[in-house]
Motif scaffolding. Structure first.
Motif, mmCIF file in Angstrom:
data_model
loop_
_atom_site.group_PDB
_atom_site.id
_atom_site.type_symbol
_atom_site.label_atom_id
_atom_site.label_comp_id
_atom_site.label_asym_id
_atom_site.label_seq_id
_atom_site.Cartn_x
_atom_site.Cartn_y
_atom_site.Cartn_z
ATOM 1 N N ALA A 250 0.850 -1.186 0.000
ATOM 2 C CA ALA A 250 0.000 0.000 0.000
ATOM 3 C C ALA A 250 0.893 1.245 0.000
ATOM 4 C CB ALA A 250 -0.920 0.001 1.210
ATOM 5 N N PRO A 251 0.525 2.297 -0.727
ATOM 6 C CA PRO A 251 -0.762 2.509 -1.412
ATOM 7 C C PRO A 251 -0.813 1.934 -2.816
ATOM 8 C CG PRO A 251 0.553 4.480 -1.558
ATOM 9 C CD PRO A 251 1.359 3.507 -0.761
ATOM 10 N N GLY A 252 0.025 0.937 -3.132
ATOM 11 C CA GLY A 252 -0.045 0.290 -4.436
ATOM 12 C C GLY A 252 -1.401 -0.351 -4.669
ATOM 13 N N ILE A 253 -1.713 -0.660 -5.917
ATOM 14 C CA ILE A 253 -3.080 -1.097 -6.252
ATOM 15 C C ILE A 253 -3.424 -2.458 -5.662
ATOM 16 C CG2 ILE A 253 -3.171 0.289 -8.356
ATOM 17 C CD1 ILE A 253 -2.477 -2.235 -9.930
ATOM 18 N N TYR A 254 -2.436 -3.297 -5.326
ATOM 19 C CA TYR A 254 -2.740 -4.624 -4.814
ATOM 20 C C TYR A 254 -2.533 -4.750 -3.310
ATOM 21 C CZ TYR A 254 -2.783 -6.018 -9.724
ATOM 22 O OH TYR A 254 -3.067 -6.125 -11.049
ATOM 23 N N ASP A 255 -1.812 -3.860 -2.693
ATOM 24 C CA ASP A 255 -1.503 -3.935 -1.263
ATOM 25 C C ASP A 255 -1.005 -5.331 -0.896
ATOM 26 O OD1 ASP A 255 -1.200 -3.408 1.407
ATOM 27 O OD2 ASP A 255 -3.317 -3.671 1.899
ATOM 28 N N ILE A 256 0.078 -5.740 -1.526
ATOM 29 C CA ILE A 256 0.657 -7.037 -1.213
ATOM 30 C C ILE A 256 2.177 -6.898 -1.138
ATOM 31 C CG2 ILE A 256 0.643 -7.722 -3.657
ATOM 32 C CD1 ILE A 256 0.290 -10.622 -2.695
ATOM 33 N N ALA A 257 2.741 -7.370 -0.059
ATOM 34 C CA ALA A 257 4.182 -7.308 0.163
ATOM 35 C C ALA A 257 4.661 -8.675 0.642
ATOM 36 C CB ALA A 257 4.517 -6.232 1.188
ATOM 37 N N THR A 258 5.982 -8.869 0.660
ATOM 38 C CA THR A 258 6.568 -10.143 1.061
ATOM 39 C C THR A 258 7.602 -9.920 2.159
ATOM 40 O OG1 THR A 258 6.301 -10.969 -1.204
ATOM 41 C CG2 THR A 258 7.724 -12.232 0.266
ATOM 42 N N SER A 259 7.544 -10.761 3.194
ATOM 43 C CA SER A 259 8.541 -10.755 4.262
ATOM 44 C C SER A 259 9.098 -12.164 4.429
ATOM 45 C CB SER A 259 7.924 -10.286 5.579
ATOM 46 O OG SER A 259 7.614 -8.911 5.535
ATOM 47 N N PHE A 260 10.282 -12.242 5.002
ATOM 48 C CA PHE A 260 10.987 -13.510 5.128
ATOM 49 C C PHE A 260 11.490 -13.673 6.567
ATOM 50 C CE2 PHE A 260 11.721 -11.441 1.059
ATOM 51 C CZ PHE A 260 11.212 -12.366 0.157
ATOM 52 N N SER A 261 11.176 -14.804 7.191
ATOM 53 C CA SER A 261 11.654 -15.067 8.551
ATOM 54 C C SER A 261 12.701 -16.174 8.527
ATOM 55 C CB SER A 261 10.503 -15.469 9.476
ATOM 56 O OG SER A 261 10.019 -16.760 9.144
ATOM 57 N N PHE A 262 13.682 -16.063 9.415
ATOM 58 C CA PHE A 262 14.723 -17.069 9.575
ATOM 59 C C PHE A 262 14.875 -17.371 11.064
ATOM 60 C CE2 PHE A 262 15.801 -14.980 5.622
ATOM 61 C CZ PHE A 262 16.306 -15.981 4.808
ATOM 62 N N ILE A 263 15.108 -18.639 11.396
ATOM 63 C CA ILE A 263 15.493 -18.976 12.764
ATOM 64 C C ILE A 263 16.749 -19.845 12.720
ATOM 65 C CG2 ILE A 263 13.126 -18.844 13.639
ATOM 66 C CD1 ILE A 263 13.232 -21.915 13.968
ATOM 67 N N PHE A 264 17.630 -19.620 13.698
ATOM 68 C CA PHE A 264 18.888 -20.344 13.826
ATOM 69 C C PHE A 264 18.936 -20.951 15.228
ATOM 70 C CE2 PHE A 264 19.499 -16.940 10.790
ATOM 71 C CZ PHE A 264 20.149 -17.571 9.731
ATOM 72 N N PRO A 265 18.331 -22.124 15.430
ATOM 73 C CA PRO A 265 18.137 -22.651 16.787
ATOM 74 C C PRO A 265 19.384 -23.219 17.464
ATOM 75 C CG PRO A 265 17.253 -24.169 15.163
ATOM 76 C CD PRO A 265 17.669 -22.943 14.411
ATOM 77 N N PHE A 266 20.571 -23.088 16.846
ATOM 78 C CA PHE A 266 21.797 -23.547 17.496
ATOM 79 C C PHE A 266 22.742 -22.399 17.812
ATOM 80 C CE2 PHE A 266 20.090 -27.330 15.657
ATOM 81 C CZ PHE A 266 20.401 -28.316 16.580
#
Length: 543
Positions: free
Chosen positions: A401-417
């Protein structure tokens, strides 16, 4: 108090520390099968303005798919910065039972709650919250303002943090659910042990957590002999939700955003876990007295230069400790990030921890080696591992937003060691393409918020990165590497080892770490989630 998703203000906790551990003959990550233990990839309680996904609820379910077995499992909620334990507790699940809990932010307070009344009572909890306003407590709810022990380990491990900084560390992280063992149920009465099916006595399974120190024979209490190693019967799912409205007593509630991910599982068998009922009893047990020998000690205290630690001789309750003052002779060097109970280091069947740094180093190396496998392919006679998770690939949308589709991408990472070995994790964008197969060469990091970890600033144990690229759609590839700090682990007890766990000649040489992650597509009125697709040079080149 705010009421969470699915009719409740959910989230369970009892950070008073109750333990658990597991072991496996092999370790494999998958979200498509049942397993002995679960790893929930990522939770986030933050608003979008604070860098989060703007969720009202992070809702978890754990299912016991067995029709003839009770399952005891240990739940540990870890924070995102250093993977420090926020809460941990045991649950006892009846055959075909589902246990559910929720994590959310309520006016700045971190809240954990569960309204799974039956499982709570079976597991020894006393409900303390009346969800339906009918005069009977049916939920168990803890908040950071009323239960200060929730934040105590974070403050202990980093005493320079302010109260605000301490609370901020609780807002993102991940969850482990580790199976301890099963109790076989009577076919005609699931509340009785199978071994006592024909016996006329008063012993019932509900409320009878495994008390390994009270009953050395590893029975459930009294004369129940139907206790055995863990079976791969657990399934898990996490829901990311935004819910509007007040709820019970205040009108209709509407789920406006909703996504889900399967819990990744450790899909092999595990032995029955031995631990005492609480930290004090465990610390006083023979396993933790003097030099640890034979079986793991699950009571963790501070790192020490003494040749024999007060608790476990290999793990301390905070992070990896390379040295104390000028000494490099730290008996409990590796970081459990927890005070009590088993950790991911305890999931291998053979050669359980015995207090030796060398043994624990080998456990960490073994388990990390399985967790960083990119994929396995059936070849008609077995499964072939196709190398490390060198790259994490994903399609993306970047029309916020305010783009016409209101869609974005996020990326999560976990490093459990990371907390175990002082691991330094780095993420870079290896390449990015648009929809015209054009490789983009722009300075992409400036379009990712917050900036990706660099060698000068290694990343958190759990992180979320938002993409705001100047092109609307395509795919990108993250390259993930790490170094660790496990050097100079000379012990003052019998053996001497380098404690190297990175599979390389020196700890400063980069390697592909054990990690996992998820991709979120979202806007103001929608959200979806999926796991990364992993790749490496051998897979890409069909080697």
């Amino acid at each position: 108090m705010k009421r969470g998703i699915m009719k409740t203000a959910l989230t369970v906790v009892m950070a008073a520390v109750v333990a658990l551990c597991i072991s496996l003959p092999a370790f494999a990550m998958s979200g498509e099968t049942a397993g002995t233990s679960l790893l929930f990839t990522y939770y986030d309680m933050r608003s979008t303005a604070n860098g989060g996904l703007g969720l009202t609820d992070n809702y978890f379910t754990v299912t016991n798919t067995a029709t003839d077995k009770w399952v005891q499992a240990h739940v540990r909620i870890r924070t995102g910065t250093d993977s420090i334990e926020l809460l941990d507790f045991d649950i006892l699940m009846s055959p075909t039972d589902v246990f559910a809990f929720d994590l959310y932010d309520d006016g700045g307070e971190t809240v954990f709650a569960s309204c799974d009344t039956k499982t709570l009572i079976n597991s020894g909890f006393t409900p303390n919250f009346d969800r339906n306003l009918d005069g009977t407590d049916d939920c168990y709810v803890l908040g950071s303002s009323t239960f200060p022990a929730m934040l105590s380990l974070i403050q202990l491990c980093d005493p320079l943090l302010t109260e605000e900084q301490t609370l901020a560390q609780t807002k993102k992280g991940y969850v482990e659910v580790i199976g301890e063992g099963v109790i076989w149920a009577c076919s005609t009465n699931k509340n009785k042990c199978a071994s006592d099916c024909a016996v006329d006595d008063d012993f019932l399974i509900p409320g009878s957590l495994l008390k390994h120190c009270t009953v050395p024979a590893l029975s459930a209490v009294d004369n129940c002999e139907s206790v055995s190693e863990m079976y791969p019967v657990l399934e898990g799912r996490q829901y990311y939700a935004t819910v509007a409205g007040v709820g019970v007593g205040g009108g209709l509630r509407t789920v406006t955003r909703f996504a889900q991910l399967n819990g990744e599982v450790l899909d092999q068998y595990a032995p029955l876990i031995q631990h005492c009922e609480d930290f004090e009893t465990e610390a006083a047990s023979s396993r933790c007295a003097g030099t640890d020998t034979g079986t793991p000690c699950f009571a963790y205290v501070g790192a020490t230069t003494n040749s024999v630690a007060e608790g476990a001789d290999d793990l301390n309750h905070c992070l990896y400790k390379s040295k104390i003052l000028v000494a490099n002779d730290v008996s409990n060097k590796f970081g459990a990030g927890a005070t009590f109970g088993p950790t991911l280091v305890d999931i291998q069947t053979d050669n359980l921890r015995n207090g030796s740094l060398a043994t624990t180093a080998s456990k960490i190396e073994y388990i990390m080696g399985y967790m960083n496998d990119a994929q396995e392919v059936y070849n008609g006679g077995g499964f072939d591992t196709w190398g490390d998770k060198q790259w994490a690939d994903s399609h993306y949308f970047a029309v916020p937003a305010p783009g016409i589709y209101d869609i974005a991408t996020s990326f999560s990472f976990i490093f459990p060691f990371q907390h175990f070995i002082g691991e330094n994790n780095f993420i870079s964008v290896a390449t990015i393409y648009d929809m015209e197969e054009a490789k983009r060469t722009i300075d992409l990091p400036k379009f990712i918020s917050p900036g990706l970890p660099t060698p000068s600033a290694p990343g958190d144990e759990a992180s979320l990165f938002k993409l705001n690229a100047p092109f609307s759609e395509g795919w990108l590839r993250f390259a993930v590497t790490a170094t660790n700090s496990t050097t100079g682990c000379t012990e003052s007890v019998l053996d001497i080892t380098s404690c190297e766990v990175s599979n390389v000649a020196t700890p400063t040489t980069p390697y592909v770490p054990a990690y996992t992650g998820a991709v979120f597509n979202y806007g103001a009125q929608h959200i979806s989630a999926s796991h990364f697709q992993f790749n490496n040079v051998d897979i890409a080149n069909n080697n």
